[in-house]
Design a protein around this motif. Structure first.
Motif, PDB file in Angstrom:
ATOM      1  N   UNK A 156       5.968  28.286 -29.057  1.00 50.50           N
ATOM      2  CA  UNK A 156       7.330  27.783 -29.284  1.00 50.50           C
ATOM      3  C   UNK A 156       8.255  28.853 -29.845  1.00 50.50           C
ATOM      4  N   UNK A 157       7.676  29.985 -30.241  1.00 52.11           N
ATOM      5  CA  UNK A 157       8.481  31.055 -30.839  1.00 52.11           C
ATOM      6  C   UNK A 157       8.890  32.071 -29.774  1.00 52.11           C
ATOM      7  N   UNK A 158      10.089  32.628 -29.930  1.00 50.26           N
ATOM      8  CA  UNK A 158      10.577  33.628 -28.988  1.00 50.26           C
ATOM      9  C   UNK A 158      10.172  35.041 -29.395  1.00 50.26           C
ATOM     10  N   UNK A 159       9.748  35.192 -30.634  1.00 52.99           N
ATOM     11  CA  UNK A 159       9.442  36.533 -31.143  1.00 52.99           C
ATOM     12  C   UNK A 159       7.948  36.805 -31.271  1.00 52.99           C
ATOM     13  N   UNK A 160       7.138  35.746 -31.406  1.00 51.40           N
ATOM     14  CA  UNK A 160       5.706  35.935 -31.645  1.00 51.40           C
ATOM     15  C   UNK A 160       4.925  35.973 -30.328  1.00 51.40           C
ATOM     16  N   UNK A 161       3.833  36.704 -30.350  1.00 52.49           N
ATOM     17  CA  UNK A 161       2.914  36.781 -29.208  1.00 52.49           C
ATOM     18  C   UNK A 161       1.508  36.409 -29.674  1.00 52.49           C
ATOM     19  N   UNK A 162       0.589  36.430 -28.733  1.00 58.05           N
ATOM     20  CA  UNK A 162      -0.794  36.071 -29.057  1.00 58.05           C
ATOM     21  C   UNK A 162      -1.385  37.022 -30.097  1.00 58.05           C
ATOM     22  N   UNK A 163      -0.846  38.221 -30.168  1.00 55.03           N
ATOM     23  CA  UNK A 163      -1.342  39.191 -31.155  1.00 55.03           C
ATOM     24  C   UNK A 163      -1.055  38.735 -32.583  1.00 55.03           C
ATOM     25  N   UNK A 164      -0.073  37.843 -32.738  1.00 51.99           N
ATOM     26  CA  UNK A 164       0.286  37.357 -34.071  1.00 51.99           C
ATOM     27  C   UNK A 164      -0.649  36.250 -34.563  1.00 51.99           C
ATOM     28  N   UNK A 165      -1.637  35.897 -33.762  1.00 52.83           N
ATOM     29  CA  UNK A 165      -2.586  34.865 -34.178  1.00 52.83           C
ATOM     30  C   UNK A 165      -3.306  35.258 -35.472  1.00 52.83           C
ATOM     31  N   UNK A 166      -3.514  36.557 -35.660  1.00 54.23           N
ATOM     32  CA  UNK A 166      -4.198  37.035 -36.869  1.00 54.23           C
ATOM     33  C   UNK A 166      -3.418  36.710 -38.132  1.00 54.23           C
ATOM     34  N   UNK A 167      -2.123  36.477 -38.019  1.00 56.81           N
ATOM     35  CA  UNK A 167      -1.321  36.128 -39.197  1.00 56.81           C
ATOM     36  C   UNK A 167      -1.606  34.706 -39.678  1.00 56.81           C
ATOM     37  N   UNK A 168      -2.123  33.873 -38.789  1.00 55.94           N
ATOM     38  CA  UNK A 168      -2.369  32.468 -39.112  1.00 55.94           C
ATOM     39  C   UNK A 168      -3.816  32.216 -39.558  1.00 55.94           C
ATOM     40  N   UNK A 169      -4.725  33.024 -39.063  1.00 53.63           N
ATOM     41  CA  UNK A 169      -6.150  32.787 -39.308  1.00 53.63           C
ATOM     42  C   UNK A 169      -6.695  33.832 -40.285  1.00 53.63           C
ATOM     43  N   UNK A 170      -7.450  33.352 -41.261  1.00 57.18           N
ATOM     44  CA  UNK A 170      -8.102  34.239 -42.229  1.00 57.18           C
ATOM     45  C   UNK A 170      -9.361  34.797 -41.569  1.00 57.18           C
TER      46      UNK A 170
END
Length: 757
Positions: free
Chosen positions: A132-146
């Protein structure tokens, strides 16, 4: 909107109670097996000790809930509404997954299930936010998961499997070399040291696990830190002295005490360590709701950074959770089913195996056998003989019934509890995550291997069972991840309506599984099960096997009726029921045949003739089962292939045969059930009449075939059913003649005309 989230909290509370029930049912295997298998203490004592351990472990588990709050995902990256979706998806998935394993009777890890469910739901929610974000990509998944914490938990759990198995096998092997299977004599010399070592390990484990999460730990932390070795050495001295006095002065069994204390310790650890798996998520949801309600911010805009703070668990909730766990332990039948799986894989003697061998188990056993043979070529013969003498098993006590005998001895039970306790203590002190299920199960499997419980007769089945359980663990992880992710996505799309549907679906599945499990458990009642004879005389075997004959007659009657009636009605469901019943009967008869060796070994010199009687009787039982098997399979195949229905005359004749045979089997059932064996001669007198009626029907069909029959399939089936029915009657009557002759040889048997097809 607030009411919706309040209802979700209520739903999560209800799900938490259900999760406690299914979770304890599965994890009972952790702390009950060693005590139950060794029979060192009564079952009632085991349950009381385990209940006390569970309750105290639950009440003192404050501070152990962090994995559900921040261990897997980064809470500040999610809004309140998203966190609630994650928690709801996790709880619904967890209940269904654990209940599935309980129904199968397979032990799995509640720790692994909750970790991968949290991971799956959090990843799904993170991917939804990223898409749903225009700026985030799949690489940003690490920001959500510990990811580092999650990887440490997963690797720690997998590593514990290998370590637990290896150390369990090594310690048990050394223990058996020291004590042998005749450990009573060695306990006089080394019992105090063994007892001191075991009790030191177990009490240290209890202290480490029990105190770690309590509010009192901070007061004692200064005394404990840096003094671990001194505490262990002091405990060793105290417990060794206590063991010496307990064994030699008070003449008590120190191993029974070790098993009792160890069972308490594992129950305590289970509750303290695994309670988070059952109520951690609902409590985290409750704390999230409290923080959001006080903020006044919209649910979609409130970041859940509050979950990153450490929040103590409410004592009242822990008290209630402990009570639910104790009640489940006492009343859950599925808990005992899971326990039976590990005991079956760990038992010292051979018997019916639950698992079937596969390519992997055969390969492992074959490789192990070759390795053992190679080792024998290296070791001197004298060394081999000395080692083998330590593993010579004592003769079974004929005074103890098979079902009352221990599954394994008290040395192995003590090692199981000691090693599991030590490994969990070390992991706790080093802050390493692990699964108590995996550790206790793999320790038990390692000690079984070292104890030579997996002999050439059973190894391929036991190894297959271990691989099945381990495979189930991987299935747990994979299915938990994807199922929770799917649940989270469905809830995100459907909102409150989806939650209601999923909860209803979960309830329906739980009820259905319960009904199916209960029905399966009652399919063969205890009084209808075939039991192995343990008597050492002919009269004793006749008396003990009377219930078996009664059970076989009763079950044969149902199998035959379902086969003929199902064929007449073209009812595939009834024919499947007949086939399933016969498969179970055949399996039990084969199990009795497999146990002939042990039966003969148990006979005294004056009663060797009982073996002839026993073997002959089993042969007739097998003939009966084979005839029923053919009748069932032929009938099922005919209907399943949509062949022509039998003609009216054929159906009528078969139903008449069914009625006659049912009456015969009913009489046999009542005769043996009531022990009226003097009435067998009346049953034998009906043999000739019944066989003549079957012959008449065969002749009728021959006449019909020559004049009016037009279906080859019908004719072939009809002849086959009549001939097999005739063989069945002959086998039944031969069995009755055998019992009549051996029951009272002074009474002359009536003249019986042997007849076969």
């Amino acid at each position: 909107m607030e009411n919706i989230y309040l209802l979700m909290i209520v739903a999560l509370a209800v799900l938490a109670i259900a999760d406690l029930v299914v979770g304890v049912s599965n994890d009972a295997v952790n702390f009950l097996n060693s005590a139950i298998g060794s029979k060192a203490i009564s079952f009632r004592t085991i349950m009381i000790v385990a209940s006390l351990g569970i309750f105290l472990g639950a009440v003192f588990s404050s501070g152990m809930m962090e994995v559900a709050r921040k261990g897997i995902f980064v809470p500040e990256q999610f809004m309140f509404n998203e966190i609630m979706i994650i928690f709801m998806a996790v709880m619904i998935t967890d209940i269904l997954l654990l209940d599935f394993f309980n129904t199968l009777g397979m032990p799995t890890s509640t720790t692994v299930s909750i970790v991968f469910e949290l991971l799956g739901a959090a990843v799904a929610m993170a991917l939804i936010k990223i898409s749903a974000s225009e700026t985030e990509t799949i690489a940003d998944l690490a920001n959500y998961i510990n990811s580092s914490k999650a990887l440490m938990i997963i690797s720690g759990i997998l590593l514990s499997v290998v370590i637990a198995f290896s150390i369990g096998a090594l310690v048990q092997y050394l223990s058996r070399l020291v004590f042998s299977f005749h450990y009573e004599r060695k306990m006089k010399n080394f019992g105090a040291i063994f007892g001191g070592l075991a009790l030191t390990a177990i009490t240290y484990f209890i202290f480490m696990k029990g105190m770690k999460g309590t509010p009192y730990y901070d007061d004692l932390k200064g005394l404990l830190t840096g003094n671990e070795l001194l505490i262990i050495a002091g405990s060793m001295v105290v417990w060794t002295l206590f063991s010496f006095l307990y064994s030699n002065v008070f003449k008590k069994n120190i191993l029974a005490l070790v098993i009792t204390v160890g069972t308490f310790g594992l129950a305590l650890a289970f509750a303290g360590n695994d309670l988070v798996n059952f109520i951690g998520v609902p409590m985290a949801a409750y704390h999230s709701f409290e923080a959001w309600s006080a903020s006044g911010v919209a649910a979609e805009a409130y970041s859940m950074g509050a979950l990153a703070k450490k929040v103590p668990t409410e004592p009242m909730l822990l008290f209630i959770a402990g009570g639910v766990m104790v009640l489940t332990l006492w009343f859950s039948k599925k808990a005992r089913t899971v326990t039976e799986t590990e005991l079956g894989l760990a038992r010292q003697d051979e018997g019916q195996e639950k698992f079937q061998p596969n390519l992997l188990s055969r390969t492992v056993v074959r490789a192990s056998t070759r390795f053992s043979e190679g080792l024998d070529m290296i070791l001197p013969k004298s060394t081999q003989q000395k080692i083998n003498s330590r593993f010579e098993k004592p003769q079974n006590n004929p005074a103890i019934a098979k079902h009352d005998a221990p599954v394994f001895d008290q040395i192995r039970a003590s090692v199981n509890l000691m090693i599991a306790g030590v490994l969990i203590s070390i992991a706790t002190s080093m802050k390493l995550p692990l699964s108590t299920t995996y550790v206790t199960f793999m320790v038990a499997m390692g000690t079984s291997l070292a104890d030579r419980a997996w002999g050439r007769e059973s190894a391929v089945y036991r190894v297959a069972g271990v691989f099945n359980v381990i495979g189930g663990w991987f299935f747990t992880a994979i299915s938990a991840f994807f199922a929770a992710a799917l649940m989270a996505y469905i809830i995100y799309l459907g909102g409150p309506a989806a939650i209601a549907v999923l909860i209803f679906f979960a309830i329906v599945l739980l009820v259905r599984n319960y009904i199916t499990y209960k029905k399966r458990s009652q399919e063969t009642k205890e009084e209808d099960r075939i039991k192995r004879s343990e008597s050492s005389s002919i009269q004793g075997v006749i008396h003990e096997s009377a219930d078996n004959i009664s059970a076989v007659a009763n079950r044969s009657r149902k199998i035959f009726r379902d086969a003929i009636t199902g064929l007449a009605k073209e009812d595939l469901k009834q024919l499947k029921k007949s086939k399933k019943g016969n498969d179970k009967l055949t399996s039990e008869v084969e199990e009795l045949r497999d146990n002939i060796f042990y039966f003969i070994k148990n006979l005294d010199e004056s009663s060797v003739g009982a073996s002839d009687f026993y073997i002959t009787a089993l042969g007739y039982l097998q003939d009966m089962a084979q005839s029923l098997e053919y009748i069932g399979k032929a009938s099922y195949k005919h209907v399943n292939n949509n062949h022509k229905k039998l003609k009216f005359n054929q159906t009528r004749d078969l139903l008449e045969v069914q009625e006659e045979i049912e009456k015969l089997l009913d009489r046999i059932n009542e005769t043996f059930k009531n022990r009226d064996l003097d009435n067998i001669d009346e049953i034998l007198h009906s043999k000739q009449l019944l066989l003549e009626r079957l012959s008449e029907k065969i002749q009728k069909q021959i006449t019909r075939t020559r004049s009016e029959e037009s279906s080859p399939k019908n004719t072939s089936l009809y002849f086959s059913l009549l001939m097999e029915s005739k063989d069945f009657v002959v086998a039944v009557m031969n069995l009755m003649e055998l019992y009549y002759r051996e029951h009272d040889s002074s009474i002359p048997a009536p003249e019986i005309v042997s007849e076969s097809n």
